[in-house]
Enzyme design. Structure first.
Site, PDB file in Angstrom:
ATOM      1  CD  GLU A  59      35.320  52.190  52.874  1.00 17.55           C
ATOM      2  OE1 GLU A  59      35.557  52.654  51.733  1.00 17.55           O
ATOM      3  OE2 GLU A  59      35.342  50.779  53.466  1.00 17.55           O
ATOM      4  CE  LYS A  74      36.832  52.976  48.513  1.00 19.10           C
ATOM      5  NZ  LYS A  74      36.763  52.223  49.229  1.00 19.10           N
TER       6      LYS A  74
END
Length: 124
Positions: free
Chosen positions: A22, A99
């Site tokens: 990420e 998210k």
């Protein structure tokens, strides 16, 4: 008075997350804001100089999250709330950061915080 200015569904592309992969890619965050603001003055004057500049707020949200590159949504929300309150003189705000796609079975995950004090007669 309980006036507010809304920004809903603002998409910000940034690095976010705790996993190594990420930290190497950008992902979208979706930000919703409700900010206490006395809308009576711009409501009377019809002058943008009297209003909360939501374009400037939106740009600041984007630059803040892109610079911060938070690992946790909680950290991003706290820093963003503090930044907006200090830079724009916002006495109270409600902020959500989501998210999308973080959990396969959910449309999005996220956090919602409120900072400052909102009263029935306005803001303190």
């Amino acid at each position: 008075m309980a006036d507010s200015v809304l920004i809903e569904g603002l998409v910000v592309e940034t690095v976010v997350g705790v996993y190594d992969w990420e930290r190497e890619v950008t992902q979208n965050l979706v930000v919703d804001l409700e900010m206490a603001w006395d809308n009576t003055v711009p409501g009377r004057s019809d002058d943008v100089a009297d209003a909360l500049d939501y374009a400037a707020v939106s740009a600041r949200v984007e630059s803040c999250l892109q610079t911060l590159r938070p690992k946790l949504l909680e950290h991003g929300a706290e820093v963003l709330a503090r930044t907006l309150r200090e830079e724009f003189g916002i006495k109270w705000l409600r902020l959500a950061i989501r998210k999308p796609g973080a959990v396969p079975a959910a449309q999005a995950v996220g956090v919602r915080i409120e900072r400052g004090e909102k009263t029935e007669t306005g803001v303190r």
